[in-house]
Design a protein around this motif. Structure first.
Motif, PDB file in Angstrom:
ATOM      1  N   UNK A 169       0.840  -1.211   0.000  1.00 24.71           N
ATOM      2  CA  UNK A 169       0.000   0.000   0.000  1.00 24.71           C
ATOM      3  C   UNK A 169       0.877   1.263   0.000  1.00 24.71           C
ATOM      4  N   UNK A 173       3.756   1.537  -1.403  1.00 22.41           N
ATOM      5  CA  UNK A 173       4.227   1.707  -2.786  1.00 22.41           C
ATOM      6  C   UNK A 173       3.152   2.393  -3.629  1.00 22.41           C
ATOM      7  N   UNK A 174       1.927   1.967  -3.441  1.00 29.19           N
ATOM      8  CA  UNK A 174       0.812   2.553  -4.207  1.00 29.19           C
ATOM      9  C   UNK A 174       0.637   4.030  -3.847  1.00 29.19           C
ATOM     10  N   UNK A 220       3.379   6.110  -5.242  1.00 28.15           N
ATOM     11  CA  UNK A 220       3.185   6.284  -6.689  1.00 28.15           C
ATOM     12  C   UNK A 220       2.164   7.410  -6.952  1.00 28.15           C
TER      13      UNK A 220
END
Lengths: 267, 227
Positions: free
Chosen positions: B19, B21-22, B25
């Motif tokens: 999560x 990483x998301x 991003x």
């Protein structure tokens, strides 16, 4: 003449029985999906089993997905470089690879790996539970086997695949960075800037949304094939096999639909 | 029990990492789209935006400082382009700055280039309208290139005819290059002229010592000295 007639009629019968089998399977699958939603909404909830299945389905798939993602990023970069170099557009390499990975290759490859590992595992596990009459035993003991076995696995698959895709995408990018540096010299910061200057929300969100559907499809088909398996031991293998084949096919079909929706909402 | 706890922790770590990483991003994309930065809005009215889209970059002094936030057709021949620009850049953009639609590289995306105004001018305010310059479109460049290449083709054709004539020995230059008799005649003529000029000089020197011309020549020398 009569032999030709016999062959024609047997072919017709074969096609008819296959069509009947296909449509009755579609009806059963639809009913199965409806029952999943009904059981998923209705209390009580098997949270601890969902977590356990998330561990088995998601966490344990991580190494396989990570290795695949890394190789895909690396190979895609190495393969794309010569074509871009012909146009003198090597600086577009990070942007092009990142968009390809985030939009399509990351979700698709991860979902197919997931279907191969998890779909077959779920199908074989539930089919063997059915063959060894564990499901009947659960029913007799007053448990709801559908809720405990099917709902938890489908939910875990639906929730875990998107997370695996995030990780796979990130690892693919790292693979791509290494690939870009094999024959060139790109600093991590430049690579990072080139990627995020190109990637847009319209690349990320549709890709994330479709992975939920991919995960749901893999979990659903695996559970359906296992739950509706015959009593014989050979049905375990059949359930595992058809879970992978149908799951993979469904991923491609869903991807095609997702592309159409993406082009409508993110033109 | 221990195993279940271990599984839970591992699932928790996995969820948190993926999560994160998301979210990272989303943050980095949003940062480049000026989603989390303080911005101000300006607009420009163009006749032709040449395929510019919402989300394309706004560039000032070679730096991406904002994005195109909205495009509206206001009449049959004018389009309003609204831009959301980072507030840090506001103090550098003057009232008389101009906006022009350009391209990122030869084949890149369309973008709005903000050309700086004069330093003494006031700083642009929120919701101001920038003056715009009509960009040179690729079609216009191609038309010019076509005209130039046609002219070049005509010139080349004429040159080819001239060179052909010279090689065939036609015309004065052709004769000079190809006809050796003509060249010899010309050489002889030049020698004659040279000899004639030498003779003429001797005659003139002799004439300067002549009694009848002496007075005239002295007068001429005096006039030249006076000047």
């Amino acid at each position: 003449m009569s032999i030709e007639k016999t062959i024609t009629s047997s072919t017709e019968q074969n096609i008819r029985s296959r069509l009947i089998g296909f449509f009755s399977d579609v009806t059963d699958l639809t009913r199965f999906t409806g029952r999943f939603f009904k059981e998923a909404i209705r209390p009580s909830y098997e949270f601890s089993e969902v977590v356990r299945q998330s561990y088995l389905i998601g966490y344990k798939s991580f190494p396989l997905v990570a290795i695949t993602g890394f190789i895909i990023g690396l190979v895609l970069t190495i393969q794309t470089r010569p074509t871009l170099a012909e146009f003198g557009a090597e600086s577009w390499l990070p942007a092009m690879v990142s968009v390809s990975i985030i939009r399509e290759i990351g979700p698709m490859i991860t979902a197919l790996i997931f279907a191969g590992k998890v779909g077959s595992g779920i199908g074989a596990e539930i089919a063997s539970m059915k063959v060894s009459e564990q499901i009947d035993a659960m029913e007799v003991s007053g448990m709801n086997p559908f809720k405990y076995i099917v709902v938890t696995r489908i939910m875990a698959a639906t929730l875990m695949l998107p997370l695996l895709v995030f990780v796979a995408d990130a690892i693919s990018m790292y693979g791509s960075y290494i690939g870009a540096n094999l024959k060139g010299d790109v600093s991590f910061r430049l690579f990072f800037n080139l990627v995020f200057n190109t990637v847009a929300f319209s690349d990320v969100f549709p890709a994330v949304i479709k992975t939920f559907f991919f995960g749901f499809a893999v979990g659903l088909i695996g559970c359906y094939k296992g739950y509706t398996a015959n009593r014989g031991t050979e049905s375990v293998g059949e359930a595992a096999n058809s879970a992978v084949v149908i799951g993979s096919l469904l991923i491609f079909l869903l991807d095609m639909i997702a592309v159409q929706f993406t082009s409508i909402f993110f033109p | 029990m221990k195993k279940t706890t271990g599984e839970r922790v591992r699932v928790g770590v996995f969820v948190v990492v993926s999560m994160s990483l998301f979210v990272a991003c989303i943050y980095f994309i949003g940062q480049r789209r000026q989603l989390f930065a303080s911005t101000f809005r300006v607009s420009g009215i163009f006749n032709d935006i040449g395929g510019l889209q919402v989300g394309n970059s706004v560039r000032f002094s070679g730096i991406n400082v904002g994005i195109v936030s909205n495009i509206d057709q206001i009449t049959d021949s004018t389009v309003r382009v609204e831009m959301s620009i980072n507030s840090h850049t506001q103090k550098y953009i003057k009232k008389n700055a101009t906006a022009i639609i350009g391209t990122d590289g030869l084949m890149g995306n369309k973008l709005v280039l903000v050309v700086p105004g004069s330093p003494n001018e006031k700083v642009i305010a929120d919701n101001d309208t920038l003056a715009t310059t009509r960009p040179v479109s690729m079609d216009e460049i191609l038309i010019k290139v076509k005209e130039t290449s046609e002219n070049a083709a005509g010139i080349t054709k004429d040159l080819s005819v001239i060179v052909h004539n010279i090689r065939m020995g036609k015309g004065t230059i052709g004769k000079l290059f190809i006809d050796s008799a003509f060249a010899k005649n010309l050489d002889a003529t030049l020698t004659n002229i040279k000899q004639g000029a030498g003779g003429f000089k001797q005659n003139m020197d002799a004439a300067s010592h002549n009694v009848f011309l002496r007075g005239f020549l002295k007068k001429k020398k005096k006039t030249e000295k006076g000047n």
